[in-house]
Write an enzyme that holds these catalytic residues in place. Structure first.
Site, PDB file in Angstrom:
ATOM      1  N   ARG A   1       0.827  -1.215   0.000  1.00  0.00           N
ATOM      2  CA  ARG A   1       0.000   0.000   0.000  1.00  0.00           C
ATOM      3  C   ARG A   1       0.859   1.262   0.000  1.00  0.00           C
ATOM      4  NH1 ARG A   1      -4.366   2.836   3.614  1.00  0.00           N
ATOM      5  NH2 ARG A   1      -5.842   3.345   1.967  1.00  0.00           N
TER       6      ARG A   1
ATOM      7  N   HIS B   1       0.483   4.063  -2.730  1.00  0.00           N
ATOM      8  CA  HIS B   1       0.091   5.436  -2.384  1.00  0.00           C
ATOM      9  C   HIS B   1       1.181   6.454  -2.704  1.00  0.00           C
ATOM     10  CE1 HIS B   1      -3.728   5.178   0.299  1.00  0.00           C
ATOM     11  NE2 HIS B   1      -3.829   4.452  -0.795  1.00  0.00           N
TER      12      HIS B   1
ATOM     13  N   TRP C   1     -10.720  -8.720   2.670  1.00  0.00           N
ATOM     14  CA  TRP C   1     -11.441  -9.056   1.431  1.00  0.00           C
ATOM     15  C   TRP C   1     -11.549 -10.562   1.227  1.00  0.00           C
ATOM     16  CZ3 TRP C   1      -7.980  -4.912   1.743  1.00  0.00           C
ATOM     17  CH2 TRP C   1      -8.485  -3.657   1.400  1.00  0.00           C
TER      18      TRP C   1
HETATM   19 FE1  CCH Z   1      -6.436  -0.246  -1.543  1.00  0.00          FE
HETATM   20  N1  CCH Z   1      -7.381   0.236   0.210  1.00  0.00           N
HETATM   21  N2  CCH Z   1      -7.695   0.979  -2.582  1.00  0.00           N
HETATM   22  N3  CCH Z   1      -5.388  -0.623  -3.243  1.00  0.00           N
HETATM   23  N4  CCH Z   1      -5.131  -1.358  -0.456  1.00  0.00           N
HETATM   24  C1  CCH Z   1      -7.085  -0.230   1.456  1.00  0.00           C
HETATM   25  C2  CCH Z   1      -6.137  -1.170   1.783  1.00  0.00           C
HETATM   26  C3  CCH Z   1      -5.239  -1.725   0.864  1.00  0.00           C
HETATM   27  C4  CCH Z   1      -8.717   1.709  -2.049  1.00  0.00           C
HETATM   28  C5  CCH Z   1      -9.027   1.864  -0.707  1.00  0.00           C
HETATM   29  C6  CCH Z   1      -8.406   1.150   0.314  1.00  0.00           C
HETATM   30  C7  CCH Z   1      -5.669  -0.126  -4.483  1.00  0.00           C
HETATM   31  C8  CCH Z   1      -6.823   0.590  -4.841  1.00  0.00           C
HETATM   32  C9  CCH Z   1      -7.722   1.128  -3.944  1.00  0.00           C
HETATM   33  C10 CCH Z   1      -4.060  -2.088  -0.988  1.00  0.00           C
HETATM   34  C11 CCH Z   1      -3.579  -2.002  -2.281  1.00  0.00           C
HETATM   35  C12 CCH Z   1      -4.190  -1.292  -3.305  1.00  0.00           C
HETATM   36  C13 CCH Z   1      -7.948   0.407   2.408  1.00  0.00           C
HETATM   37  C14 CCH Z   1      -7.926   0.154   3.911  1.00  0.00           C
HETATM   38  C15 CCH Z   1      -8.771   1.255   1.709  1.00  0.00           C
HETATM   39  C16 CCH Z   1      -9.869   2.137   2.266  1.00  0.00           C
HETATM   40  C17 CCH Z   1      -6.795   0.900   4.617  1.00  0.00           C
HETATM   41  C18 CCH Z   1      -6.810   0.637   6.105  1.00  0.00           C
HETATM   42  O1  CCH Z   1      -7.891   0.795   6.705  1.00  0.00           O
HETATM   43  O2  CCH Z   1      -5.753   0.299   6.656  1.00  0.00           O
HETATM   44  C19 CCH Z   1      -9.452   2.351  -3.119  1.00  0.00           C
HETATM   45  C20 CCH Z   1     -10.671   3.254  -2.955  1.00  0.00           C
HETATM   46  C21 CCH Z   1      -8.853   1.989  -4.280  1.00  0.00           C
HETATM   47  C22 CCH Z   1      -9.295   2.415  -5.636  1.00  0.00           C
HETATM   48  O3  CCH Z   1      -9.351   1.673  -6.562  1.00  0.00           O
HETATM   49  C23 CCH Z   1      -4.577  -0.459  -5.382  1.00  0.00           C
HETATM   50  C24 CCH Z   1      -4.499  -0.027  -6.842  1.00  0.00           C
HETATM   51  C25 CCH Z   1      -3.664  -1.174  -4.645  1.00  0.00           C
HETATM   52  C26 CCH Z   1      -2.325  -1.760  -5.069  1.00  0.00           C
HETATM   53  C27 CCH Z   1      -2.039  -2.097  -6.315  1.00  0.00           C
HETATM   54  C28 CCH Z   1      -3.527  -2.975   0.029  1.00  0.00           C
HETATM   55  C29 CCH Z   1      -2.397  -3.987  -0.145  1.00  0.00           C
HETATM   56  C30 CCH Z   1      -4.274  -2.744   1.200  1.00  0.00           C
HETATM   57  C31 CCH Z   1      -4.126  -3.458   2.552  1.00  0.00           C
HETATM   58  C32 CCH Z   1      -3.281  -2.638   3.492  1.00  0.00           C
HETATM   59  C33 CCH Z   1      -3.132  -3.284   4.852  1.00  0.00           C
HETATM   60  O4  CCH Z   1      -2.591  -2.577   5.745  1.00  0.00           O
HETATM   61  O5  CCH Z   1      -3.509  -4.435   5.067  1.00  0.00           O
END
Ligand code: CCH
Length: 290
Positions: free
Chosen positions: A45, A49, A188
């Site tokens: 992430r 980001h 998820w």
């Molecule tokens: Fe995402 N993501 N993401 N994401 N994401 C969150 C967590 C992860 C969105 C929203 C969220 C991508 C696209 C999107 C990861 C990778 C990717 C969370 C929870 C939200 C909200 C954060 C928390 O509460 O800690 C949205 C909207 C989009 C739009 O499309 C893309 C692209 C990627 C990478 C290629 C990953 C990995 C996580 C898990 C992080 C964790 O700490 O477990």
């Protein structure tokens, strides 16, 4: 704005593989993080980001300048929770302080995906630390409370087409949402530390119900305790996205191939590489019998 990759000819793939190995070993050691999910997902992430601020209109934002290190960017509410990934990388940066922050954030994500049994991702060095004045303003990262039109428009700003948008979202096979970070709650799927096509399979097969969570935000929940954001669910509401979701659910190799190329593109958005710039594919610890 032009961002030219700075290629340091004194550094070879071995120098970067050494950093990769340090990160991989630390992921393995610090395994208790986040209820034994480990640091892999939050590192992915951070890489995403630090790249996802890119705007193709003026080539601003993106991974090149490593501007996540500045308060203006790391305090963006969208980045809540990523300080854990930044702190994880701190000792690695201290040991290898010749690497730029942009190279380290993106290498960390590539390492985390490969160590989670995901696809091999080609990676190139050359990002250069830019001053604080290059930090993009807050609000460029996606808002989860939106439908397909928003998702399509958002990814267009990152030069991503429909296949690339769907493939990238498949990274939600990893990790989970945290109420205290984002106001969403739950994973998820079941295998939050393995990179698979489970996100697409669950999206198609679970019984989803739109509900308000404890923070008052709407999310889709399934009886197995899985969740989907509205932007995730949009991928089965839009007919064009739905076709791609079905393809990836049935064909993990196709997902892996598209994810690898889209993720490399995401991490390299806005960077001009000189002709012949080296492109590296790192070995996993497993590949090296480590
Ligand atoms: Fe995402 N993501 N993401 N994401 N994401 C969150 C967590 C992860 C969105 C929203 C969220 C991508 C696209 C999107 C990861 C990778 C990717 C969370 C929870 C939200 C909200 C954060 C928390 O509460 O800690 C949205 C909207 C989009 C739009 O499309 C893309 C692209 C990627 C990478 C290629 C990953 C990995 C996580 C898990 C992080 C964790 O700490 O477990």
């Amino acid at each position: 704005i032009v961002h030219i990759a700075a290629i340091n000819k004194d550094r070879t793939i071995d120098d970067y593989q050494r950093i990769y190995n340090k990160i991989a070993e630390k992921i393995r050691e610090d395994d208790e993080y986040d209820g034994y999910i480990g640091y892999g997902p939050v590192l992915v992430r951070l890489g995403w980001h630090s790249s996802g601020t890119y705007n193709k209109e003026n080539n601003s934002g993106g991974s090149y300048g490593g501007t996540y290190r500045f308060k203006l960017e790391n305090s963006d509410p969208s980045n809540n929770g990523l300080q854990n990934a930044a702190q994880f990388l701190d000792p690695i940066y201290k040991e290898f302080n010749w690497i730029s922050h942009g190279d380290l954030y993106t290498l960390g994500a590539v390492c985390a995906i490969q160590e989670a049994q995901g696809p091999k991702i080609k990676w190139r060095p050359g990002r250069v630390d830019l001053p604080e004045s290059a930090t993009p303003e807050n609000g460029r990262l996606p808002d989860a409370v939106n439908g397909a039109d928003y998702v399509r428009k958002f990814y267009a700003r990152l030069r991503m087409n429909d296949r690339e948008a769907v493939a990238l979202t498949g990274a939600h096979c990893l990790g989970r949402t945290h109420l205290k970070n984002s106001g969403f709650d739950g994973p998820w799927g079941a295998a939050s530390s393995s990179f698979t096509n489970e996100f697409f399979i669950n999206l198609l097969n679970e019984q989803w119900k739109l509900q308000k969570n404890a923070a008052g935000n709407k999310q889709y929940d399934s009886p197995k305790g899985y969740m989907m954001l509205e932007t995730d669910y949009a991928l089965i509401q839009d007919p064009i996205y739905l076709k791609i979701v079905k393809e990836y659910a049935n064909n993990e190799a196709s997902f892996f191939k598209d994810f690898a190329s889209s993720f490399q593109k995401l991490l390299e958005n806005g960077i001009d590489y000189p002709k012949g710039a080296p492109e590296y594919i790192f070995k996993t610890l497993d590949d090296q019998d480590m």
